[in-house]
Design an enzyme around this catalytic site. Structure first.
Site, PDB file in Angstrom:
ATOM      1  N   ARG A  64      43.132  27.778  67.570  1.00 25.86           N
ATOM      2  CA  ARG A  64      43.862  28.996  66.693  1.00 25.86           C
ATOM      3  C   ARG A  64      45.211  28.394  66.624  1.00 25.86           C
ATOM      4  NH1 ARG A  64      45.138  33.615  68.763  1.00 25.86           N
ATOM      5  NH2 ARG A  64      43.550  33.680  70.165  1.00 25.86           N
ATOM      6  N   TYR A 117      44.741  37.658  41.001  1.00 28.38           N
ATOM      7  CA  TYR A 117      43.452  37.588  41.487  1.00 28.38           C
ATOM      8  C   TYR A 117      43.006  38.864  41.918  1.00 28.38           C
ATOM      9  CZ  TYR A 117      39.712  36.064  44.376  1.00 28.38           C
ATOM     10  OH  TYR A 117      38.329  35.852  44.934  1.00 28.38           O
ATOM     11  N   ASP A 191      50.474  31.582  43.044  1.00 35.46           N
ATOM     12  CA  ASP A 191      49.376  31.120  43.345  1.00 35.46           C
ATOM     13  C   ASP A 191      48.908  30.119  42.300  1.00 35.46           C
ATOM     14  OD1 ASP A 191      46.642  30.897  43.488  1.00 35.46           O
ATOM     15  OD2 ASP A 191      46.197  32.900  43.786  1.00 35.46           O
ATOM     16  N   LYS A 216      38.444  26.407  45.835  1.00 40.24           N
ATOM     17  CA  LYS A 216      38.203  26.113  44.210  1.00 40.24           C
ATOM     18  C   LYS A 216      38.294  24.440  44.204  1.00 40.24           C
ATOM     19  CE  LYS A 216      37.900  30.568  44.309  1.00 40.24           C
ATOM     20  NZ  LYS A 216      38.952  31.557  44.092  1.00 40.24           N
TER      21      LYS A 216
HETATM   22  C1  LIG Z   1      39.448  32.488  44.594  1.00 41.02           C
HETATM   23  C2  LIG Z   1      40.868  32.842  44.416  1.00 41.02           C
HETATM   24  C3  LIG Z   1      41.487  33.417  45.434  1.00 41.02           C
HETATM   25  C4  LIG Z   1      40.850  33.852  46.758  1.00 41.02           C
HETATM   26  O1  LIG Z   1      40.564  32.904  47.474  1.00 41.02           O
HETATM   27  P1  LIG Z   1      39.481  32.879  48.544  1.00 41.02           P
HETATM   28  O2  LIG Z   1      39.070  31.516  48.895  1.00 41.02           O
HETATM   29  O3  LIG Z   1      37.995  33.325  47.840  1.00 41.02           O
HETATM   30  O4  LIG Z   1      39.676  33.964  49.414  1.00 41.02           O
HETATM   31  C5  LIG Z   1      43.067  33.725  45.327  1.00 41.02           C
HETATM   32  N1  LIG Z   1      43.532  33.375  44.015  1.00 41.02           N
HETATM   33  C6  LIG Z   1      42.713  32.973  43.122  1.00 41.02           C
HETATM   34  C7  LIG Z   1      43.649  32.601  41.944  1.00 41.02           C
HETATM   35  C8  LIG Z   1      41.511  32.675  43.117  1.00 41.02           C
HETATM   36  O5  LIG Z   1      40.758  31.866  42.029  1.00 41.02           O
END
Ligand SMILES: *Cc1c(COP(=O)(O)O)cnc(C)c1O
Length: 407
Positions: A64, A117, A191, A216
């Site tokens: 951790r 998001y 982001d 993603k």
């Molecule tokens: C999916 C997503 C998130 C959150 O990510 P997780 O891995 O599902 O926690 C945040 N921002 C964007 C733009 C996303 O597509």
């Protein structure tokens, strides 16, 4: 084996080599995955040097607090974002919430985009106010980026944006956003999940912190959940040693190893995602069942010029409004065969979702419309299959909707 001078290497070379060094002990070409929770000390002196919880400690102590496989993928992502450092989290939301908590205190204020998001929106609207942190959400796309200035207060600590944003693919001018945030003494958080560092490097445009859902495009194969925080050494060190290790949402070594493998092909995957998406957007723009296509690569998109300036290409995500509204959007979900009906994005295979009945079902019709989500809006994550098959599937699906609803 240490690599020399990786800073001068180009994107794909870094994606493959940085953080993927051979094993110096055994010579294994692919370094082993350090699937261990704890690390054994040779003696008490080494235990002291490990500096429990200090990421700068000379020895690993506990996963951790830090793990070699996780650290390797941190180096890879930092290199790709042209940043000093990165920190992995158990999910994109783990990264986002840790990065916000590490900077905000009771009495602080943040300015965020009105289309972030869903999870980020929930955290900002439901959790931050409980800790006495005020959130102002404003439109930040196109010329309305100036709204940020008007919304800022003396106690504004963070300006938070997403570009391209979900699901309308609206674009925020990152250079302007960074200037405005910095003039008011705030940090700019971006982001970068939709763009990936292959297409857009917000740190080079002035951002202080870049966030990713590595779930993603970075991983790209839909088989892990993870997140990343990217920024200066000083900020990342603070987030790591003072927050993530106690908040606890760290990435597992097994996921870090899988992610590392996925990232090696990020550049080649993005090239195909972008090329396929461009062809699909052009096909949809001329389809009689489609009212409107939202893809930053189209000249008709309001963010096209800014996207051209700050992105290398326009990505694999798009939305379109199908003629026939809510029913037509829903019916299209049941009419496609190659596309998987699923939320998430950025996988090698194509995904489809109906925003009004799925990702944004918790918003009222009025709330959806105010952020540009029509009842018939469908979001596509274009995969890297042969594009003719992707187009044929959408075409047969749209024809089916047309016939069934007598449009
Ligand atoms: C999916 C997503 C998130 C959150 O990510 P997780 O891995 O599902 O926690 C945040 N921002 C964007 C733009 C996303 O597509």
């Amino acid at each position: 084996m240490a690599k020399s001078n990786t800073e001068n290497q180009l994107f794909n070379t870094k994606a493959i080599h940085t953080g993927s060094e051979h094993c110096p002990v055994t010579g294994a070409h692919i370094a082993p995955v350090y699937r261990t929770s704890t690390f054994v000390m040779k003696n008490a002196e080494e235990a002291i040097a490990a500096g429990y919880g200090d990421p700068e400690g000379k020895h690993y102590a506990y996963t951790r607090y830090g793990n070699p496989t996780v650290h390797a993928v941190q180096r890879k992502i930092a290199a790709l974002e042209n940043a000093e450092a990165a920190l992995m989290a158990a999910s994109g939301m783990g990264a986002i919430t840790t990065a916000l908590m590490a900077v905000l205190s009771t009495g602080d204020h943040i300015v965020a985009a009105d289309t972030v998001y869903g999870g980020t929106f929930g955290f900002m609207k439901k959790i931050l106010p409980r800790f006495g942190i005020e959130v102002t959400m404003v439109r930040v796309t196109g010329d309305s980026v100036e709204n940020i200035r008007n919304a800022m207060k003396p106690n504004t600590k963070i300006v938070y944006v997403e570009t391209p944003c979900n699901p309308t693919l609206a674009i925020t001018d990152l250079k302007r956003a960074a200037e405005i945030a910095h003039e008011g003494g705030a940090l700019l958080y971006v982001d970068n999940t939709f763009a990936t560092p292959y297409l857009q490097q917000p740190i080079s445009l002035g951002a202080d912190i870049v966030l990713h859902s590595t779930t993603k495009y970075l991983n790209g194969h839909g088989d892990m959940i993870g997140g990343a925080i990217v920024g200066s050494k000083a900020l990342i060190h603070h987030f790591d040693s003072d927050y993530l290790k106690w908040i606890g949402g760290v990435m597992s070594p097994a996921d870090a190893a899988g992610l590392s493998k996925g990232i090696k092909t990020l550049g080649v995957r993005m090239e195909v995602h972008c090329a396929n998406a461009k062809k699909v957007a052009e096909f949809l723009e001329h389809h009689d069942m489609v009212e409107k296509v939202l893809y930053p690569g189209l000249e008709s998109h309001p963010g096209h010029e800014i996207a051209k300036k700050q992105m290398k290409d326009f990505g694999g995500m798009m939305s379109f409004n199908v003629r026939g509204g809510f029913e037509a959007g829903k019916l299209l979900m049941d009419s496609v065969k190659l596309f998987s009906l699923a939320t998430s994005l950025g996988n090698v295979d194509s995904l489809i979702q109906h925003s009004a009945s799925m990702s944004h079902a918790s918003l009222s019709k009025e709330e959806r419309e105010s952020v540009g989500i029509a009842d018939g809006q469908v979001r596509l994550s274009i995969g890297i299959e042969d594009v003719a098959d992707i187009i044929n599937d959408l075409d047969q699906g749209l024809h089916h909707v047309k016939k069934e609803l007598c449009l």
